[in-house]
Design an enzyme around this catalytic site. Structure first.
Site, PDB file in Angstrom:
ATOM      1  CG  HIS A  44     -75.745 -19.032  45.299  1.00  0.00           C
ATOM      2  ND1 HIS A  44     -74.573 -18.853  45.993  1.00  0.00           N
ATOM      3  CD2 HIS A  44     -75.438 -18.810  43.990  1.00  0.00           C
ATOM      4  CE1 HIS A  44     -73.597 -18.580  45.146  1.00  0.00           C
ATOM      5  NE2 HIS A  44     -74.091 -18.530  43.928  1.00  0.00           N
ATOM      6  CG  HIS A  47     -74.664 -14.293  45.401  1.00  0.00           C
ATOM      7  ND1 HIS A  47     -75.239 -15.346  44.732  1.00  0.00           N
ATOM      8  CD2 HIS A  47     -73.825 -13.696  44.521  1.00  0.00           C
ATOM      9  CE1 HIS A  47     -74.783 -15.374  43.486  1.00  0.00           C
ATOM     10  NE2 HIS A  47     -73.917 -14.403  43.332  1.00  0.00           N
ATOM     11  CB  SER A 211     -76.086 -18.723  39.746  1.00  0.00           C
ATOM     12  OG  SER A 211     -75.648 -17.700  40.576  1.00  0.00           O
TER      13      SER A 211
END
Ligand code: PAF
Length: 308
Positions: A44, A47, A211
């Site tokens: 997402h 990251h 996540s």
């Protein structure tokens, strides 16, 4: 330059060496440095920030996508963990990452589960470790392996002559306990790598990227905002050098529908040891980290903020 997908350690070593050689002496200030971004996929925008930080600072960047069975206590959790290889590859390519290393379980653990593991000791048993026994030992063991397999074979001395390693690994501040444990492992066991912490990325409403956010219903997501609000309350008090009043922050969390508070603690940012003395009726001074974990509906969420 498009991103390459490799799945074996041999391919990773060859691809990294080729790129480092190709880019050495190309005139970039950090020419000859390698950045490693370890992930478990389901990427997402948190990251993406890790990847972009690595791309900015290094001449070659590798991101690893490996769902590490060792760090899951519940086999159901492991089975449910989202697998989104194509989307991960696209996000990393967009961020400018050169290589995505997505090994199989057999490639990482060819002899089955490793007999020898890295342990976080007591630091890995508190807070998150208390509700997820063995989690940090599994995470440290795979991080140790990834740092080794990702390490460039040549050019370990930084080109600036500083004597620092030309190898950096990027971890999110969001997983504060994991970050502190990885730093500790690297220091205690002399890994030739610099650990870089990347600040938490939040949505506009304050929710920390995770996540797991995708598993929240609209109502649960609204309730989940209470985690960052409680941390903001403590930060506001710390900034104003007032007593932290952690009880009001806890009450705020408990008042949100569907939220079950696990812990809200003020801790030392390096050792994660609880700083109970900072939660008394005296004005806040110094530096500390406020950490929180709660279940919102079926989803366990964590967050943290630096105080002072
Ligand atoms: O933070 C994660 O995604 C994982 O714990 C890590 C560091 C990639 C190890 O599996």
């Amino acid at each position: 330059m498009s991103i390459a997908l490799v799945t074996t350690i041999a391919e990773l070593k060859a691809a990294t060496a080729a790129l480092l050689e190709e880019r050495a002496g190309a005139g970039a200030a950090e020419s000859g440095t390698l950045g490693l971004v370890p992930t478990m996929g389901a990427l997402h925008h948190g990251h993406a920030a890790l990847a972009r930080a690595a791309v900015e600072e290094n001449s070659v960047v590798v991101a690893t996508v490996f769902i590490n069975p060792l760090q899951f206590g519940d086999p159901g959790d492991l089975a449910r963990y989202p697998r989104t290889t194509e989307a991960d590859l696209a996000l990393l390519g967009e961020a400018g990452v050169d290589i995505m290393f997505a090994p199989s379980v057999e490639e990482m653990y060819p002899g089955g589960e490793p007999m020898v593991r890295v342990t976080g000791g007591t630091m890995g048993e508190i807070h998150e470790g208390a509700s997820r026994p063995g989690h940090f030992d599994g995470a440290l063991t795979v991080v140790s392996k990834l740092l080794h397999v990702g390490m460039p074979n040549t050019g370990l001395a930084a080109p600036d002559g500083s004597g620092r390693p030309a190898y950096r690994a990027y971890f999110g501040q969001k997983d504060a306990q994991q970050l502190a444990l990885v730093r500790r492992m690297v220091a205690d066991l002399n890994f030739p790598v610099d650990i870089v912490a990347v600040p938490i990325i939040r949505d506009a409403d304050g929710l920390a990227s995770s996540s797991r956010n995708r598993f929240l219903s609209a109502e649960e997501r609204e309730s989940a905002l209470v985690l960052s609000r409680a941390l903001e309350l403590l930060k506001g008090r710390a900034d104003a050098h007032e007593p932290l009043d952690i009880r009001s922050a806890e009450e705020l969390v408990r008042s949100a529908p569907g939220v079950e508070l696990d812990y809200l603690e003020v801790v030392d940012p390096d050792t994660l040891a609880v700083r109970a003395e900072l939660c008394q009726d005296t004005p806040f001074t110094g530096q500390a980290l406020a950490i929180i974990a709660a279940k919102v509906g079926p989803v366990r969420l964590i967050d943290n903020v630096l105080l002072g």
